[in-house]
Design a protein around this motif. Structure first.
Motif, PDB file in Angstrom:
ATOM      1  N   ARG A   1     -14.808 -13.525  -8.390  1.00 22.83           N
ATOM      2  CA  ARG A   1     -14.122 -13.777  -9.658  1.00 22.83           C
ATOM      3  C   ARG A   1     -13.085 -12.702  -9.957  1.00 22.83           C
ATOM      4  N   SER A   2     -13.424 -11.432  -9.728  1.00 21.62           N
ATOM      5  CA  SER A   2     -12.447 -10.359  -9.980  1.00 21.62           C
ATOM      6  C   SER A   2     -11.193 -10.571  -9.152  1.00 21.62           C
ATOM      7  N   GLN A   3     -11.361 -10.907  -7.885  1.00 27.91           N
ATOM      8  CA  GLN A   3     -10.210 -11.112  -7.012  1.00 27.91           C
ATOM      9  C   GLN A   3      -9.421 -12.357  -7.420  1.00 27.91           C
ATOM     10  N   GLU A   4     -10.130 -13.407  -7.830  1.00 27.93           N
ATOM     11  CA  GLU A   4      -9.471 -14.629  -8.305  1.00 27.93           C
ATOM     12  C   GLU A   4      -8.598 -14.335  -9.523  1.00 27.93           C
ATOM     13  N   LEU A   5      -9.098 -13.528 -10.439  1.00 28.14           N
ATOM     14  CA  LEU A   5      -8.333 -13.186 -11.639  1.00 28.14           C
ATOM     15  C   LEU A   5      -7.095 -12.367 -11.301  1.00 28.14           C
ATOM     16  N   LEU A   6      -7.240 -11.434 -10.371  1.00 25.16           N
ATOM     17  CA  LEU A   6      -6.069 -10.640  -9.975  1.00 25.16           C
ATOM     18  C   LEU A   6      -4.984 -11.542  -9.399  1.00 25.16           C
ATOM     19  N   MET A   7      -5.387 -12.544  -8.617  1.00 22.21           N
ATOM     20  CA  MET A   7      -4.415 -13.487  -8.055  1.00 22.21           C
ATOM     21  C   MET A   7      -3.753 -14.302  -9.173  1.00 22.21           C
ATOM     22  N   LEU A   8      -4.526 -14.660 -10.189  1.00 22.96           N
ATOM     23  CA  LEU A   8      -3.995 -15.408 -11.337  1.00 22.96           C
ATOM     24  C   LEU A   8      -2.948 -14.590 -12.088  1.00 22.96           C
ATOM     25  N   LEU A   9      -3.159 -13.283 -12.157  1.00 24.99           N
ATOM     26  CA  LEU A   9      -2.302 -12.395 -12.948  1.00 24.99           C
ATOM     27  C   LEU A   9      -1.069 -11.898 -12.202  1.00 24.99           C
ATOM     28  N   ARG A  10      -1.052 -12.006 -10.908  1.00 25.92           N
ATOM     29  CA  ARG A  10      -0.048 -11.311 -10.091  1.00 25.92           C
ATOM     30  C   ARG A  10       1.394 -11.661 -10.419  1.00 25.92           C
ATOM     31  N   LYS A  11       1.674 -12.854 -10.904  1.00 28.00           N
ATOM     32  CA  LYS A  11       3.060 -13.258 -11.164  1.00 28.00           C
ATOM     33  C   LYS A  11       3.510 -12.979 -12.596  1.00 28.00           C
TER      34      LYS A  11
ATOM     35  N   GLY B   1      -1.702 -11.421   3.335  1.00 28.54           N
ATOM     36  CA  GLY B   1      -0.424 -10.952   2.778  1.00 28.54           C
ATOM     37  C   GLY B   1      -0.398 -11.086   1.273  1.00 28.54           C
ATOM     38  N   LEU B   2      -0.823 -12.232   0.777  1.00 31.25           N
ATOM     39  CA  LEU B   2      -0.881 -12.474  -0.666  1.00 31.25           C
ATOM     40  C   LEU B   2      -1.885 -11.535  -1.330  1.00 31.25           C
ATOM     41  N   TYR B   3      -3.021 -11.334  -0.672  1.00 30.06           N
ATOM     42  CA  TYR B   3      -4.049 -10.458  -1.223  1.00 30.06           C
ATOM     43  C   TYR B   3      -3.533  -9.026  -1.364  1.00 30.06           C
ATOM     44  N   PHE B   4      -2.896  -8.510  -0.308  1.00 25.72           N
ATOM     45  CA  PHE B   4      -2.398  -7.137  -0.358  1.00 25.72           C
ATOM     46  C   PHE B   4      -1.242  -7.006  -1.354  1.00 25.72           C
ATOM     47  N   ASP B   5      -0.419  -8.026  -1.485  1.00 24.55           N
ATOM     48  CA  ASP B   5       0.645  -8.013  -2.489  1.00 24.55           C
ATOM     49  C   ASP B   5       0.044  -7.944  -3.888  1.00 24.55           C
ATOM     50  N   THR B   6      -1.055  -8.677  -4.094  1.00 20.42           N
ATOM     51  CA  THR B   6      -1.752  -8.659  -5.388  1.00 20.42           C
ATOM     52  C   THR B   6      -2.290  -7.263  -5.680  1.00 20.42           C
ATOM     53  N   LEU B   7      -2.893  -6.629  -4.683  1.00 20.35           N
ATOM     54  CA  LEU B   7      -3.450  -5.287  -4.895  1.00 20.35           C
ATOM     55  C   LEU B   7      -2.363  -4.259  -5.193  1.00 20.35           C
ATOM     56  N   LYS B   8      -1.172  -4.429  -4.620  1.00 20.02           N
ATOM     57  CA  LYS B   8      -0.067  -3.506  -4.900  1.00 20.02           C
ATOM     58  C   LYS B   8       0.327  -3.545  -6.373  1.00 20.02           C
ATOM     59  N   ARG B   9       0.109  -4.678  -7.029  1.00 18.54           N
ATOM     60  CA  ARG B   9       0.464  -4.843  -8.438  1.00 18.54           C
ATOM     61  C   ARG B   9      -0.666  -4.421  -9.368  1.00 18.54           C
ATOM     62  N   THR B  10      -1.772  -3.962  -8.792  1.00 17.71           N
ATOM     63  CA  THR B  10      -2.976  -3.643  -9.557  1.00 17.71           C
ATOM     64  C   THR B  10      -3.242  -2.146  -9.529  1.00 17.71           C
ATOM     65  N   LYS B  11      -3.565  -1.577 -10.688  1.00 17.20           N
ATOM     66  CA  LYS B  11      -3.956  -0.164 -10.771  1.00 17.20           C
ATOM     67  C   LYS B  11      -5.482  -0.093 -10.770  1.00 17.20           C
ATOM     68  N   PHE B  12      -6.018   0.808  -9.962  1.00 16.92           N
ATOM     69  CA  PHE B  12      -7.469   0.962  -9.853  1.00 16.92           C
ATOM     70  C   PHE B  12      -7.928   2.106 -10.752  1.00 16.92           C
ATOM     71  N   VAL B  13      -8.941   1.850 -11.561  1.00 21.22           N
ATOM     72  CA  VAL B  13      -9.525   2.893 -12.409  1.00 21.22           C
ATOM     73  C   VAL B  13     -10.494   3.695 -11.539  1.00 21.22           C
ATOM     74  N   ARG B  14     -10.210   4.994 -11.400  1.00 20.57           N
ATOM     75  CA  ARG B  14     -11.041   5.841 -10.542  1.00 20.57           C
ATOM     76  C   ARG B  14     -11.688   7.006 -11.290  1.00 20.57           C
ATOM     77  N   SER B  15     -11.419   7.122 -12.608  1.00 27.95           N
ATOM     78  CA  SER B  15     -11.994   8.228 -13.380  1.00 27.95           C
ATOM     79  C   SER B  15     -12.032   7.835 -14.853  1.00 27.95           C
ATOM     80  N   TRP B  16     -12.764   8.650 -15.656  1.00 30.76           N
ATOM     81  CA  TRP B  16     -12.810   8.383 -17.104  1.00 30.76           C
ATOM     82  C   TRP B  16     -11.426   8.521 -17.731  1.00 30.76           C
ATOM     83  N   ARG B  17     -10.641   9.469 -17.252  1.00 22.61           N
ATOM     84  CA  ARG B  17      -9.296   9.652 -17.795  1.00 22.61           C
ATOM     85  C   ARG B  17      -8.465   8.381 -17.548  1.00 22.61           C
TER      86      ARG B  17
END
Length: 199
Positions: A30-40, A69-85
């Protein structure tokens, strides 16, 4: 309009009002599906929780993906939360896709507490909510706990609350359409013929 397009418009409307959108999601699929939905949408997208770990695992096995290719393009548009800050930065972003899908714990509790009094913001429930879960309470009463402790009090959630129907399972009408499909009828005929030929 397609369901996908309607969902994109709901998200865009919340952002245009100056709000943030929280999308509680199950980590796998589901998380990956949502990222694909949001990418455009050309918006600030953040991914938090176990969905982030699953995204990293998928990235290590690109040949297992239908469209890497589509998956990696989607991840490039996504910021990953890696800390509390970064979690605090994400809370000021446009959209946060985060676990837990049923609001029973995880980073979603942090984001829900940040937007709960903001009528311009929205929480869109993206998966099944079992009876007795925090997510089910939110959908049915507009109230939710803000931590994972089952004895904690429930608070009013004033932001927009809506269920996004993104089920991974076929509904009644989809099953009927499948059964009526010519391919299925041909397959069923072959299976019946095979049975009759036995014995």
């Amino acid at each position: 309009l397609s369901i996908r397009r309607q969902r994109q418009m709901c998200i865009r409307d919340s952002i245009n009002r100056g709000g943030q959108v929280v999308l509680p999601a199950f980590a796998l699929g589901r998380s990956q599906e949502l990222l694909m939905l949001l990418r455009k949408l050309d918006i600030d997208i953040w991914l938090d929780g176990m969905g982030r770990e699953i995204a990293n695992i998928f990235s290590r096995y690109p040949r297992s993906l239908r469209n890497s290719g589509l998956y990696f393009d989607t991840l490039k548009r996504t910021k990953f939360v890696r800390s509390w800050r970064q979690r605090d930065h994400a809370a000021r972003g446009d959209v946060i896709v985060t676990t837990a899908g049923m609001l029973e714990g995880g980073p979603v509790m942090h984001y829900l507490s940040k937007i709960r009094k903001d009528e311009n913001s929205a929480i869109f429930i993206t998966g099944y909510q079992a009876e007795g879960t925090n997510g089910r309470s939110l959908l049915e009463t507009g109230k939710a706990r803000l931590d994972r402790n089952k004895t904690s009090p429930y608070f009013d959630i004033d932001c927009q609350i809506e269920k996004f129907d993104l089920s991974g399972h076929a509904g009644h009408s989809q099953l009927i359409d499948f059964i009526d499909n010519d391919y299925f009828q041909t397959l069923r005929t072959k299976m019946d013929w095979g049975r009759r030929g036995e014995g």
